[in-house]
Design an enzyme around this catalytic site. Structure first.
Site, PDB file in Angstrom:
ATOM      1  N   THR A  96      23.382 -35.284  90.267  1.00  0.00           N
ATOM      2  CA  THR A  96      23.996 -37.282  90.636  1.00  0.00           C
ATOM      3  C   THR A  96      22.336 -37.395  91.714  1.00  0.00           C
ATOM      4  O   THR A  96      23.219 -36.702  92.492  1.00  0.00           O
ATOM      5  CB  THR A  96      24.807 -37.371  90.837  1.00  0.00           C
ATOM      6  OG1 THR A  96      25.414 -36.934  89.627  1.00  0.00           O
ATOM      7  CG2 THR A  96      25.178 -38.236  91.009  1.00  0.00           C
ATOM      8  N   LYS A 171      25.074 -42.855  84.961  1.00  0.00           N
ATOM      9  CA  LYS A 171      26.456 -41.759  85.873  1.00  0.00           C
ATOM     10  C   LYS A 171      26.488 -42.021  87.255  1.00  0.00           C
ATOM     11  O   LYS A 171      27.907 -42.229  87.153  1.00  0.00           O
ATOM     12  CB  LYS A 171      25.424 -40.148  86.409  1.00  0.00           C
ATOM     13  CG  LYS A 171      25.835 -39.807  87.460  1.00  0.00           C
ATOM     14  CD  LYS A 171      27.154 -38.996  86.678  1.00  0.00           C
ATOM     15  CE  LYS A 171      28.001 -37.808  87.884  1.00  0.00           C
ATOM     16  NZ  LYS A 171      29.674 -37.948  87.534  1.00  0.00           N
ATOM     17  N   LYS A 239      28.556 -39.337  98.473  1.00  0.00           N
ATOM     18  CA  LYS A 239      27.923 -40.088  97.969  1.00  0.00           C
ATOM     19  C   LYS A 239      27.662 -41.194  97.041  1.00  0.00           C
ATOM     20  O   LYS A 239      26.520 -41.631  96.924  1.00  0.00           O
ATOM     21  CB  LYS A 239      26.892 -38.343  97.843  1.00  0.00           C
ATOM     22  CG  LYS A 239      25.719 -38.422  97.384  1.00  0.00           C
ATOM     23  CD  LYS A 239      24.848 -38.177  95.981  1.00  0.00           C
ATOM     24  CE  LYS A 239      25.949 -36.722  95.769  1.00  0.00           C
ATOM     25  NZ  LYS A 239      25.825 -36.931  94.015  1.00  0.00           N
TER      26      LYS A 239
HETATM   27  P1  NAP Z   1      28.420 -28.199  95.086  1.00  0.00           P
HETATM   28  O1  NAP Z   1      29.486 -26.845  95.172  1.00  0.00           O
HETATM   29  O2  NAP Z   1      29.200 -28.751  97.007  1.00  0.00           O
HETATM   30  O3  NAP Z   1      26.748 -27.222  95.184  1.00  0.00           O
HETATM   31  C1  NAP Z   1      25.657 -28.221  96.163  1.00  0.00           C
HETATM   32  C2  NAP Z   1      24.995 -27.279  95.810  1.00  0.00           C
HETATM   33  O4  NAP Z   1      24.193 -27.732  95.845  1.00  0.00           O
HETATM   34  C3  NAP Z   1      24.741 -25.420  95.923  1.00  0.00           C
HETATM   35  O5  NAP Z   1      23.911 -24.737  95.113  1.00  0.00           O
HETATM   36  C4  NAP Z   1      23.929 -25.644  97.305  1.00  0.00           C
HETATM   37  O6  NAP Z   1      23.655 -24.588  97.650  1.00  0.00           O
HETATM   38  C5  NAP Z   1      23.298 -26.610  97.013  1.00  0.00           C
HETATM   39  N1  NAP Z   1      21.998 -27.652  97.887  1.00  0.00           N
HETATM   40  C6  NAP Z   1      22.807 -28.496  98.547  1.00  0.00           C
HETATM   41  N2  NAP Z   1      21.889 -28.440  99.677  1.00  0.00           N
HETATM   42  C7  NAP Z   1      20.597 -28.012  98.858  1.00  0.00           C
HETATM   43  C8  NAP Z   1      19.317 -27.927  99.786  1.00  0.00           C
HETATM   44  N3  NAP Z   1      18.563 -28.892 100.682  1.00  0.00           N
HETATM   45  N4  NAP Z   1      18.344 -27.161  98.819  1.00  0.00           N
HETATM   46  C9  NAP Z   1      18.193 -26.543  98.069  1.00  0.00           C
HETATM   47  N5  NAP Z   1      19.585 -26.390  97.468  1.00  0.00           N
HETATM   48  C10 NAP Z   1      20.842 -27.587  97.934  1.00  0.00           C
HETATM   49  O7  NAP Z   1      28.327 -29.091  94.119  1.00  0.00           O
HETATM   50  P2  NAP Z   1      28.978 -29.155  92.742  1.00  0.00           P
HETATM   51  O8  NAP Z   1      30.236 -29.889  92.523  1.00  0.00           O
HETATM   52  O9  NAP Z   1      28.126 -28.380  92.074  1.00  0.00           O
HETATM   53  O10 NAP Z   1      27.971 -30.475  92.466  1.00  0.00           O
HETATM   54  C11 NAP Z   1      25.832 -30.484  92.089  1.00  0.00           C
HETATM   55  C12 NAP Z   1      26.076 -31.540  91.944  1.00  0.00           C
HETATM   56  O11 NAP Z   1      26.600 -32.039  90.622  1.00  0.00           O
HETATM   57  C13 NAP Z   1      26.128 -33.256  92.632  1.00  0.00           C
HETATM   58  O12 NAP Z   1      24.865 -33.980  92.070  1.00  0.00           O
HETATM   59  C14 NAP Z   1      27.627 -33.232  92.236  1.00  0.00           C
HETATM   60  O13 NAP Z   1      27.194 -34.662  92.726  1.00  0.00           O
HETATM   61  C15 NAP Z   1      26.913 -32.915  90.869  1.00  0.00           C
HETATM   62  N6  NAP Z   1      28.279 -33.775  89.877  1.00  0.00           N
HETATM   63  C16 NAP Z   1      29.589 -32.665  90.098  1.00  0.00           C
HETATM   64  C17 NAP Z   1      30.805 -33.208  89.323  1.00  0.00           C
HETATM   65  C18 NAP Z   1      32.088 -32.215  89.196  1.00  0.00           C
HETATM   66  O14 NAP Z   1      33.204 -31.952  89.152  1.00  0.00           O
HETATM   67  N7  NAP Z   1      31.532 -31.350  91.130  1.00  0.00           N
HETATM   68  C19 NAP Z   1      30.619 -33.274  87.833  1.00  0.00           C
HETATM   69  C20 NAP Z   1      29.561 -34.213  87.710  1.00  0.00           C
HETATM   70  C21 NAP Z   1      28.275 -34.025  88.928  1.00  0.00           C
HETATM   71  P3  NAP Z   1      24.203 -23.694  98.186  1.00  0.00           P
HETATM   72  O15 NAP Z   1      25.343 -22.680  98.300  1.00  0.00           O
HETATM   73  O16 NAP Z   1      22.751 -23.052  99.642  1.00  0.00           O
HETATM   74  O17 NAP Z   1      24.725 -24.622 100.384  1.00  0.00           O
END
Ligand code: NAP
Length: 285
Positions: A96, A171, A239
């Protein structure tokens, strides 16, 4: 067989990549913290050394990282996607982000002769595990068509919404509703309990009326129990609301409720709830 890459194995990406592996696809994974690759390697994934290496080795690379800065780092960083992607290959960023970030990446990928699609998702941890996300794609139509077999494993519905930026906007529009519903549910339960009403009866009344919805059914009991087990990290909701307010400003659209709800999420973030679930927003009320 089509070769897929998956970059970013957080809460969402790890489960989405696992869906592709369980469907028998050829998947190469990468994560900044390489330790998160191991469970996917156990499911049969290859492990890439860098986004560059993965982008060079696959037909379509998917990404699912934290937000705009992470998406930019992944694409433009040293050993990033741009350094490896070959003409004709595809890059699908499912994170997102704001429309401007997405367009910047799209232009850079196109300049390499490769194809780009943005494809953020609606749905959280469990739908990611079950393959029932809603995929909000926009951009290269041919890449969309070629991504459909993978999207069918990750989602129950995928939409092509037009040119790059439209998926990001959809989104943000949808998450404005989600963030507001989460906050107002917490606020209503806090007031109700302060009035001496039973929280479970408040939820029961809501569930019997026109405001009944699956989200209240899941998050309501969590709020009452003080359960903040993370499905959607609160920091990502802050965010998303921040990006929504930015979009509103760009388009001269007033968003008074989004302003207020965002302020509550900012407070919860400052109080240390960023890595907890969005249900923790109630803690700051
Ligand atoms: P998360 O568990 O916090 O995972 C974040 C991911 O991003 C991890 O793999 C992290 O790597 C990586 N990352 C962060 N900074 C980085 C950088 N500078 N370079 C490379 N990799 C980086 O988040 P998530 O819940 O999976 O969400 C991921 C995305 O989907 C976000 O944009 C979120 O808004 C969206 N989303 C989430 C949900 C939900 O319910 N969780 C639903 C819809 C959409 P590390 O492991 O090394 O930290």
């Amino acid at each position: 067989m089509m070769r897929y890459g998956f970059l970013g194995l957080g809460i969402m990406g790890s489960r989405m990549a696992a869906r592709l592996l369980r469907a028998g696809f050829d998947v190469t994974v990468w994560n900044r913290d390489a330790g998160k690759c191991l469970p996917l390697v156990e499911l049969g994934a290859r492990q890439g050394a860098s986004p560059k290496e993965v982008a060079a080795a696959v037909d379509i690379a998917f990404a699912m990282v934290a937000g705009p800065q992470a998406s930019l780092d992944l694409c433009f960083g040293i050993d990033g996607v741009l350094a490896g992607i070959e003409p004709g290959n595809g890059y699908v960023d499912m994170s997102t982000v704001d429309p401007a970030t997405s367009r910047r990446i799209a232009e850079a990928v196109a300049a390499k002769g490769a194809r780009f699609l943005e494809a953020p998702v609606s749905g959280t941890k469990q739908p990611a595990a079950d393959g029932t996300l809603v995929i909000l794609a926009a951009g290269d139509r041919d890449l969309y068509d070629r991504s459909l077999p993978a999207f069918e494993q990750m989602g129950r519905l995928s939409l092509h919404l037009g040119e790059v930026g439209q998926g990001a906007k959809m989104k943000l529009v949808v998450n404005l509703v989600l963030g507001t519903m989460m906050e107002v549910l917490g606020e209503a339960l806090a007031l109700g309990e302060r009035c001496g009403l039973a929280g479970d009866q408040i939820l029961q009344v809501l569930a019997e009326g026109a405001m009944a919805n699956p989200m209240f059914r899941v998050k309501g009991p969590m709020v009452l129990a003080g359960d903040t087990t993370t499905s959607f990290p609160l920091k990502h909701m802050e965010k998303d609301l921040r990006l929504t307010l930015q979009l509103g400003r760009e388009l001269d659209q007033g968003l008074p409720v989004a302003e207020a709800v965002h302020a509550v999420f900012v407070k919860a973030l400052a109080e240390g709830y960023g890595d907890r679930d969005i249900a923790a927003v109630v803690r700051s009320l």
